[in-house]
Design an enzyme around this catalytic site. Structure first.
Site, mmCIF file in Angstrom:
data_model
loop_
_atom_site.group_PDB
_atom_site.id
_atom_site.type_symbol
_atom_site.label_atom_id
_atom_site.label_comp_id
_atom_site.label_asym_id
_atom_site.label_seq_id
_atom_site.Cartn_x
_atom_site.Cartn_y
_atom_site.Cartn_z
ATOM 1 N N LYS A 256 49.783 9.562 -65.153
ATOM 2 C CA LYS A 256 49.902 10.732 -66.046
ATOM 3 C C LYS A 256 50.010 10.273 -67.509
ATOM 4 O O LYS A 256 49.323 10.775 -68.392
ATOM 5 C CB LYS A 256 51.155 11.536 -65.662
ATOM 6 C CG LYS A 256 51.418 12.777 -66.528
ATOM 7 C CD LYS A 256 52.901 13.139 -66.602
ATOM 8 C CE LYS A 256 53.668 12.174 -67.492
ATOM 9 N NZ LYS A 256 54.841 12.683 -68.178
ATOM 10 N N LYS B 74 55.673 5.479 -77.697
ATOM 11 C CA LYS B 74 55.728 5.429 -76.228
ATOM 12 C C LYS B 74 54.345 5.121 -75.660
ATOM 13 O O LYS B 74 54.216 4.353 -74.693
ATOM 14 C CB LYS B 74 56.250 6.759 -75.679
ATOM 15 C CG LYS B 74 56.360 6.838 -74.147
ATOM 16 C CD LYS B 74 57.506 5.988 -73.609
ATOM 17 C CE LYS B 74 57.482 5.876 -72.082
ATOM 18 N NZ LYS B 74 58.017 7.033 -71.378
ATOM 19 N N THR C 244 57.670 12.383 -71.779
ATOM 20 C CA THR C 244 56.494 11.729 -72.348
ATOM 21 C C THR C 244 55.352 12.736 -72.333
ATOM 22 O O THR C 244 54.882 13.142 -71.266
ATOM 23 C CB THR C 244 56.118 10.482 -71.528
ATOM 24 O OG1 THR C 244 57.187 9.542 -71.627
ATOM 25 C CG2 THR C 244 54.842 9.849 -72.051
#
Lengths: 291, 291
Positions: free
Chosen positions: B236, B168, B93
């Site tokens: 994150k 995502k 990601t």
């Protein structure tokens, strides 16, 4: 058991119809008599002269009202007609403290109270598929449970008087956060130029899956905010949640997502969107991306 | 098609195992060679000397890395081994801009890039049930799709390079809001003394129903925050979402729920809970009720 119904609004009207269809409805009353008349004629159920007359004529009164004050006022206006062992079931969303006060006032006449807020919206009220969260004495709950089956599909006893409202508050707090989650994520995806139809499919199959995404995601992308659950009503409910949380503790902010949502809903109401569906929060999230 | 795998962390290790089980894995590489050795011995798959040697030996490289910088560094370290028509598929990601930069760097060698972030956590990686959101040229997607079936159950092509990462991001933003919604509502209900097991059942049957409530609700009530998806990783990812949103528009706050969650997660990380499950947000919500 003879049942009377008070409060023929968007939720009360279809619930009264379902009780009548089950052969249980003996009397109606509504603050505005004019609104009750067509339903009375259609169902062949008489309109009582006042709440006391309705209480006198039945064993059980179901209520569907708007605000906490309305509940206590209607209880007071039933006073002259209250009789021992009669049962008042309130399907409105009010504070747990208000439910307990209603129960105390009725108890002095030997009458019983159940708080029985519902979830499932107008569609749920129409097709009898409501979820009902009930607080009150177990014996009273058992007495009225078969009758409640005419208006709700899933009826759960959550504990003493007030616990129905606490459960409803948990539901409304969660619904606020999910509305924030879904509208914020979809506004980002749309601003980024994604095929949102595909995105809803993929995300609906993973760890972020939720009912609101599956049932309101596509309509909000089409800017269809026709009311299923109105902004003004959720705003009212979240104020009740805030008050209930304040009663639990002295910390300053207990429900940060609720506080944020109250601000966002107030802005929607001020902009004239009070009667739109809560998914209209999507308007504000899109505005953050300059739309 | 011969496949190489780079990045044998918590997600990469089980994905590499699934590729090996399907007879597709030809070579491995990991920044720390020591971590790759037991897996190499177990699977009978050699460790390449460096990313370039790995690239030279295969038709397709799968990556599972942590940060945006890592992706670009690994691509640069593959340079000497890149060959025409080879394919690099990144399951990490990272930002959509980083994915596009990776694609540009590979294109100058005639190599192709797909961004293919996954959802479903370590369990999903282990049993091959991941959801995979892919961005890139349709022809390259079709070429590699059968191979990806060894690591993911639901594989969707979302558009050009970068769109896998945008999808995502939509997922991670929604997951943040749902975490806020569920933890805030359950902390209120618990503080109010509700039977929470019953409450989860009732609410899970209505309009606030969601995967996170059903799968993490009971464990958070038991203060079981063993990691399924770590606070530090979602933190994150939300920073990536913030940066992607900043690139879309010049308004000041675009993702209010994400901003709030970043603050809450930072507090959790500072308190030593970085490696707990994201449902550890429940700790903070309970603290608001004085627990």
């Amino acid at each position: 058991m003879q049942v009377g119904f008070i409060g023929l609004g968007a939720m009360g009207d279809p619930m009264a119809r379902n009780l009548a269809a089950a052969g249980l409805l003996a009397a109606l009353w509504n603050r505005s008599r004019a609104k009750a008349e067509p339903l009375s004629a259609q169902l062949g159920v008489p309109i009582a002269d006042d709440p006391a007359a309705l209480a006198r004529a039945v064993d059980c009164v179901l209520l569907s009202l708007s605000a906490d004050e309305d509940l206590l006022q209607v209880i007071d206006r039933m006073r002259a007609g209250l009789h021992a062992d009669m049962l008042v079931v309130d399907t409105s969303t009010v504070g747990a403290d208000t439910a307990r006060e209603a129960s105390r006032r009725l108890a002095s006449y030997g009458a019983h109270f159940l708080d029985a807020p519902v979830s499932g919206g107008v569609e749920g009220a129409r097709n009898g598929s409501l979820v009902m969260m009930v607080g009150g004495e177990p014996a009273q709950f058992e007495r009225v449970r078969p009758l409640l089956g005419a208006v709700a599909a899933h009826i759960v006893h959550m504990g003493p008087v007030g616990n129905g409202q606490i459960t409803k508050a948990v539901n409304q707090i969660m619904a606020a956060g999910i509305n924030q989650a879904v509208t914020e994520a979809l506004a980002f995806g749309e601003a980024a130029g994604l095929n949102m139809d595909q995105a809803i499919d993929v995300i609906g199959g993973g760890a972020a899956a939720n009912w609101f995404l599956s049932n309101r995601g596509r309509s909000m992308l089409q800017r269809d905010f026709s009311p299923r659950f109105k902004v003004a009503l959720h705003h009212k409910d979240l104020n009740i949640c805030r008050r209930m949380a304040e009663a639990l503790t002295s910390t300053e902010i207990r429900l940060p997502i609720v506080e944020m949502t109250l601000i966002h809903y107030r802005r929607l109401i001020e902009a004239g969107y009070a009667d739109e569906d809560i998914s209209a929060l999507y308007r504000q999230k899109c505005a953050l991306f300059g739309e």
